[in-house]
Every structure is written in structure tokens, then in C-alpha cells.
Design an enzyme around this catalytic site. Sequence first.
Site, PDB file in Angstrom:
ATOM      1  N   HIS A   1       0.844  -1.204   0.000  1.00  0.00           N
ATOM      2  CA  HIS A   1       0.000   0.000   0.000  1.00  0.00           C
ATOM      3  C   HIS A   1       0.882   1.258   0.000  1.00  0.00           C
ATOM      4  CE1 HIS A   1      -3.480   2.450   1.700  1.00  0.00           C
ATOM      5  NE2 HIS A   1      -2.440   3.215   1.994  1.00  0.00           N
ATOM      6  N   GLU A   2       1.880   1.289   0.913  1.00  0.00           N
ATOM      7  CA  GLU A   2       2.764   2.461   1.006  1.00  0.00           C
ATOM      8  C   GLU A   2       3.592   2.634  -0.262  1.00  0.00           C
ATOM      9  OE1 GLU A   2       2.579   4.845   3.168  1.00  0.00           O
ATOM     10  OE2 GLU A   2       0.980   3.696   4.111  1.00  0.00           O
TER      11      GLU A   2
ATOM     12  N   HIS B   1       1.719   4.498  -2.884  1.00  0.00           N
ATOM     13  CA  HIS B   1       1.878   5.952  -2.734  1.00  0.00           C
ATOM     14  C   HIS B   1       3.252   6.394  -3.250  1.00  0.00           C
ATOM     15  CE1 HIS B   1      -1.703   6.591  -0.368  1.00  0.00           C
ATOM     16  NE2 HIS B   1      -1.310   5.801   0.611  1.00  0.00           N
TER      17      HIS B   1
END
Length: 384
Positions: free
Chosen positions: A68-69, A72
Site C-alpha cells: 500500500h505504502e 503511494h
Amino acid sequence: MPGRSFKIARIAGIPVGVNPWWLVIVVLFTWILGDSYYPAEVHGISATASYGLGLLSILLLFASVLAHEFGHAIVARRHGIEVEEIDLWLLGGVSRLKGHPQRAGDELRYAAAGPLVTAVIAAVFGAIAEVLPGSAPAALRAVVDYQVYVNVVLLCFNLVPAFPLDGGRIARALLWQRRRDLAAAIRTAAGIGRAFGWLMVVLGALSFLEGDVDGLLLAMIGGFVIMAGRAEEAQEQVLEALAGIRVRELMSAPAITISADATLADAQRAFAYQRGSVLPVVDVDGRVLGLLALDQLERMPRAGGRLASVGEIADRDPGILVDGRDDIAELFDRPAFARTGHAVVVSTDRQPLGIVSRTDIERALRLSRLRADHHGTDTLAPDH
Ligand SMILES: [Zn+2]
């Protein structure tokens, strides 16, 4: 969140750190899953296997938060923003950026990338759960089902429109896009976030009073969301008050410098004769090489060995040098400024023009607030 994170890996050039709280969560969830979830789902499972699957489930969750990170991070990099580090902590992860997305569309893509990755992971585990044959081991089914569940929870939680959650960033980017005014978008988004924060606190407290321990966690998260929103708003007010002010307007000039080949005793004398706590270090041509801070001198061993020259211990981070025409707000994005609290204002050929410090900026902010109170204006344009 309290506690400094410690680095565990470097992936694609980005340092990945873990907050000590994450380890507490690993132990807690391994225990909860091993103690109740797996024994209920898999009949006759041994304690070892049950706790082992509990740990495996949390490590899979860890991998999905990391993905998920990186969702980004990849988008940030594509927009030319460096990712300083990724920290995994209590609620998931956080990416620390050097700089901010400059357009609403960039901010929107940056904020949406993480939830998109989580949605894909949830969908993949959901598809696996669908195609698992009826004869598949119950343990495998339980592991997959838990990943579907936990990734859906993660997705929903991240999409709550309250900063610093991704949903808050998305809401802010959408408002920014519509009104073309970042400051107004941040204020509105902060208001929405605060409302959701209080909703979480109230719901959490109510469910805790009804005997649900999870309610306490929800209330704590709500409190955190309220505080983070307030900090974000305060920072935005600072940036707004400083908008349009150039570095040279706040610098103290002229800068008293010290030569790189001076001794530490010379440096002590130089500090004694002036009031600042830093000295720009210059080469023989008077060009700035770095910065010498009083606390660097204090940290040097008092006796023994050869005494170093000023040039050897100077902080040579290029982030210390700043162009007088730059926006003062630009300094906030610099790790070197955050660390030393000072920047040396230089000409194009690196001649020292002055020094700007955090204290100078704080003073300017206080003046700006005074003017706002007395004249109903919040600009800090110097009177001409
Ligand atoms: Zn995210």
C-alpha cells in the site's frame, strides 16, 4: 505516535522502518488469532499450528501494508517527489515525502494509489477464496478468508475522509480541484476530518461502555485523527502567513564567517565575539562550504589527539545553502533546516549574504499574527 522507528530494510532505494508499536501489534494479533480465530475455524488444530498461522496472517498483513505504502511512493516519485522513508506503525504505514504534490490532480493520484493497491490485494484474496475447491484444507481457507477480511477493513478505514487518512487527502484534493484554492480546501477537509474524528471517539466510547474492548481502539484512533488534523491546519496557517515572503527579507546580515582552516580554538573565540549560535564556514575564496554550530563544538572531545580544523567538522549538507530569492516556506521542506534550524543565504557564486534561522521565522510569524489582530489582515508584506 510515540517511539522512534528503526530501519529494517531498504527497498527500491527507500528506507523502510518499523515503529516499536508495530511489534506490540504483531504480538497482540498473533495472540488473538492463535487463541480464538484459528481454533474456531479449524477443528482440532494444535496450539503451535494455530499461533503459527496467527503470526503468518500478521506478516501477510505487514506485506500488504508495505505494498500500500509503495503504491503511494511510486506515484510520488513519478511526480518528482522523493520519498525519504516509509514507516510502518500502529495503523498501517506512513510515507515521509521531501516536498508536496504541486497540483490537485497529483495529490489525488498520490492519495488514491495506496487504497487502490489495498483494493487489488483484497480482490485477489477474494478471488482465491472463490476458486478454492471444497476439498481444500480448512487452515488454508481460514488464512485466505482472514486476508480478505483484514484488507477490506484496511481499505474502508483508509477511505474515511479524515486527514491524515488517505480518504482525507482524497477529499482535500477533490475540494482543491473544484475550488482551485488549497488553503480553503485544507480548512474544509480539516472540518470534515474533525467531525469524523469526534464520531469515532463517541462511537468508540459508547461501544466500550457496552463492553466491547475494540471500542477503546476506535476512540483512540478518533483522538489521533483530531490531533493530526489540528497539526495540519496549524501548519497550513503558518505557510499562509509566510506566503510570498522571500528568504532575504528575514535574514540577518552581514554573516560573520569562519575560515575552513581555522582551529577549534579560533572558532570558540569567534563565537565569543558574536551572538549567533552558528557560523558559515568559507574556503580561501570566501565561498560557503558548510555550517559550524556551537553544539558541534560542545560535542568535540576536550583533550587528547590532534585537534581538528573547522573545515573537518563543519556540516557540509548542501541543503544548508539557500538563495535569497527563494520563498521562505521552501525551507520547511528541507531536512537540513529541520536539523540545524539555520540556513546560509548565498549569492550565485556561493558568497555569504546572511543567515536565516528558525527564530527569525518564528518572530516573523508572531509579527504577522499581531498585524492580523490589529488590522484584520494576515499578510506579512513589509511596510514600504
Ligand atoms: Zn495510504
